[in-house]
Enzyme design. Sequence first.
Site, PDB file in Angstrom:
ATOM      1  N   ARG A  76       0.815  -1.217   0.000  1.00 31.51           N
ATOM      2  CA  ARG A  76       0.000   0.000   0.000  1.00 31.51           C
ATOM      3  C   ARG A  76       0.847   1.265   0.000  1.00 31.51           C
ATOM      4  NH1 ARG A  76      -4.910  -0.957   4.084  1.00 31.51           N
ATOM      5  NH2 ARG A  76      -3.215  -1.400   5.514  1.00 31.51           N
ATOM      6  N   GLU A 113       5.959 -10.924  14.700  1.00 28.94           N
ATOM      7  CA  GLU A 113       5.478 -11.555  15.927  1.00 28.94           C
ATOM      8  C   GLU A 113       5.813 -13.041  15.939  1.00 28.94           C
ATOM      9  OE1 GLU A 113       1.421 -11.921  18.609  1.00 28.94           O
ATOM     10  OE2 GLU A 113       1.400 -10.766  16.752  1.00 28.94           O
TER      11      GLU A 113
END
Length: 188
Positions: A76, A113
């Site tokens: 994006r 993560e």
Amino acid sequence: MTSIDDAPQRSAAHDAVAEVLRGHIRDIPDWPQPGVVFKDITPLLATPTAFGVVIGALADAARALGATTIAGIEARGFLLAAPVADRLGTGLVPIRKQGKLPGPTRSASYDLEYGAATIEIHADAVHDGDRVLLVDDVLATGGTAAAAHSLLAAGGGEVVGLAVLMELSFLPGRDRVAPLDVVSLLTI
């Protein structure tokens, strides 16, 4: 560091840009996983006048920081960085996921993560003396932006700041990219 949305003396123009964003970002609950509220910018992209206002604000930030090159983070970030570079008449450096660029590249890895990721630029994309503004849609944890910063700096560029549509203030992104100037059009 700067955030247009929470600066002590916001201008009416800054408030107007934040309001445009609020009106053109859609929340998608539980995507891409339960408990996450995804910030969807496709309504912004589908509205030329609103998109133009946002690109103008990002271009103004680039000018204020003295950027001579714009770098956009996949995917994006490309949608924002390309029109900013076009508006300013500067070059564009696409920062891609590993294995997506042909020819010699520079890479930087960062932790997620669960696992790790790697981003790349062409080896000759940034030169000594380039003043690079890094552009993305969201500043969240800051992992990708920090890796992009180190990658661009290793290529010889001076990263003058990070400009994003929105910053998720409840996540540590700003701390992770310090001491970069952060221009956030909307803080959530």
